[in-house]
Scaffold this active site. Structure first.
Site, PDB file in Angstrom:
ATOM      1  N   CYS A  22      34.382  51.701  23.143  1.00  0.00           N
ATOM      2  CA  CYS A  22      34.396  52.025  24.573  1.00  0.00           C
ATOM      3  C   CYS A  22      32.996  52.122  25.153  1.00  0.00           C
ATOM      4  O   CYS A  22      32.744  51.677  26.280  1.00  0.00           O
ATOM      5  CB  CYS A  22      35.179  53.306  24.825  1.00  0.00           C
ATOM      6  N   ASP A  63      38.828  52.148  33.326  1.00  0.00           N
ATOM      7  CA  ASP A  63      39.030  52.436  31.904  1.00  0.00           C
ATOM      8  C   ASP A  63      38.948  51.147  31.092  1.00  0.00           C
ATOM      9  O   ASP A  63      39.749  50.225  31.284  1.00  0.00           O
ATOM     10  CB  ASP A  63      40.395  53.102  31.706  1.00  0.00           C
ATOM     11  N   HIS A  92      35.641  59.564  25.277  1.00  0.00           N
ATOM     12  CA  HIS A  92      35.767  58.207  25.796  1.00  0.00           C
ATOM     13  C   HIS A  92      34.623  57.912  26.752  1.00  0.00           C
ATOM     14  O   HIS A  92      34.011  58.819  27.324  1.00  0.00           O
ATOM     15  CB  HIS A  92      37.107  58.065  26.535  1.00  0.00           C
TER      16      HIS A  92
END
Length: 499
Positions: free
Chosen positions: A56, A180, A162
């Protein structure tokens, strides 16, 4: 019939509002009219899904770097220069990121090394009001983007830590749009900014440090031409500790009665792994069919590298370092940066590093694989005195791939036709690298020197005020890298950051 694996997750709403929903579209339209979606179209043009569950941070950074049109200065595939997760490996081996994730400090370091301007704030260094101001600043501009490091729990989402970029802000509702990068799990969504701050203001259990956010923008000029610091090798912590903690203690020694004595002491105690900490940058490219010369951009980069190197060798500090390292009476004549390599050795090393980059196999260097079929050195003379040094690597599947190593030269490139080893190549040797490392240390390093005359002479040698602008920028870049690395030592305890 059983089906293995998972197909997406249902986005908990509230508190989040899916971007593609009716409410999400309305928020987007209103924010667009208010001027707080200026960076969205750049980001969405390069938005990507992270290619690994723990990528991520790398995916978020790739999106932002490409949105800012920052040139990586090296090829991705074919002739194209482009940021991809696989290219963000200068601070951490990709296999380690794939297995364990990456920390906030490491992502900031990667962004800096990739050529971006980085303003990183941990939650304990900011507050909700300041965070809101930074978000508004970036969402009203195309030239700045926010990457948030947060915990998913406040949003009632599954997972832990994240990273994702922020695509916009709705002032009326005080909500931020999270793009995202784990799109296989959750789509882009709006969240209350106060709740996002709550998610940021959490502690990474693996490091014991707060999460945070960073503002990424373009630098007015390329940050580094020839030298860079690397924390990819685990030994970098030892070298960083030596420079930050041990050197200021060593300079207080009563035996330091001259600059020569001080440098002798430092060179003798320099960790053997220092050569893995500061490196010089060599450009490697695939051999293209029918292309034997450099493009204007490649030629320009080589000219800059040669200019920086000439500036380094023109300093008084370089002359002193060279003299000390060449003294046969000294016990430190074997530099931790290794002996000055021959052209063939330079090519062999560069080819193996190039193989790791061009094939996406980072283990080529780590496992000491024999990736070069042979040390093939061919210097091509041209009207612009450019030198292209060729080698052969073994790529995936055992196929051979020709690569070119681009090096600046001095002297007569025509000598290379009969004897490749006789090329006069201006590549940095150990005395160049040590000179740059000394220049890059912060001035406060030397404040403990007891003898005022020695201190005055030392500060005169190390002053960057009179250096040419190009070398000043190089030194400033290395100092900034040291600053970022100083805040990144917790990554040795790197914990999982998963989608």
């Amino acid at each position: 019939m059983a089906v293995a694996g998972l197909y997406r997750r249902i986005l908990p709403s509230p508190p989040a509002i899916e971007f593609a929903s009716c409410d999400g579209k309305r928020l987007f339209s209103e924010a667009l009219q208010s001027g707080t979606m200026e960076g969205f179209f750049r980001l969405i043009s390069y938005f990507q899904t992270q290619s690994e569950p723990a990528y991520c941070g790398l995916a978020s950074l790739s999106v932002v770097l490409n949105a800012l049109a920052i040139d990586p200065g090296r090829k991705w595939k074919g002739p194209w220069r482009w940021f991809d997760e696989s290219m963000l490996d200068c601070c951490e081996p990709l296999e380690k990121v794939k297995a364990e994730g990456i920390t906030f400090g490491k992502v900031a370091c990667l962004a800096h090394c990739a050529g971006a301007k980085v303003e990183a704030y941990r939650a304990n260094e900011s507050n909700l009001e300041d965070f809101r101001k930074h978000v508004i600043k970036c969402t009203t501009s195309e030239d700045c983007h926010v990457i948030a490091s947060y915990h998913r729990r406040p949003f009632q989402q599954t997972g832990t830590g994240h990273f994702s970029p922020l695509g916009g802000y709705h002032a009326g509702k005080d909500m931020a749009l999270i793009l995202d990068v784990a799109r296989f799990k959750y789509p882009p969504h709006w969240v209350p900014l106060s709740l996002l701050w709550e998610a940021i203001n959490t502690v990474d259990d693996a490091t014991g440090l707060p999460r945070g956010f960073m503002l990424i923008s373009r630098l007015p000029k390329a940050p580094s031409l020839l030298y860079t610091l690397s924390c990819r090798d685990d030994n970098w912590v030892k070298v960083a500790k030596y420079l930050r903690e041990d050197v200021p203690k060593l300079v207080r020694s009563e035996t330091v009665n001259s600059v020569q004595a001080l440098f002798s002491l430092l060179f003798r105690t320099l960790p053997s792994s220092a050569g893995d900490f500061i490196k010089w940058v060599v450009e490697v490219r695939r051999q293209e069919e029918g292309v034997s010369s450099l493009s204007p951009e490649e030629r320009e980069r080589l000219n800059w590298k040669e200019e920086v190197l000439c500036h380094v060798r023109g300093t008084r500090l370089f002359k002193l370092v060279k003299e000390l390292l060449s003294d046969p009476c000294c016990s430190y004549t074997k530099s931790p940066f290794g002996n000055d390599s021959s052209l063939q050795e330079i090519v062999a090393t560069a080819c193996c590093q190039g193989a790791a980059l061009l094939t996406g196999n980072p283990h080529i260097m780590d496992q000491k694989m024999s990736c070069c079929k042979e040390t093939c050195v061919n210097c091509v003379q041209s009207n612009t005195d450019e030198t292209i040094v060729s080698g052969t690597i073994v790529v995936l599947g055992g196929n051979e791939q020709g690569v070119d190593v681009l090096l600046p030269v001095s002297g007569n490139p025509g000598w290379c036709g009969s004897d490749p080893g006789s090329c006069v190549v201006k590549y940095p040797a150990s005395n160049d690298i040590l000179t740059v490392l000394l220049l890059a240390l912060p001035p406060s390093t030397w404040s403990g020197v007891r003898d005022h005359n020695v201190l005055d002479e030392l500060l005169s040698l190390l002053s960057t005020d009179t250096l040419p602008e190009l070398l000043q920028l190089e030194i400033l870049h290395l100092r900034k890298q040291m600053l970022y690395l100083g805040g990144c030592e917790e990554i040795q305890m790197n914990g999982a950051i998963l989608p």
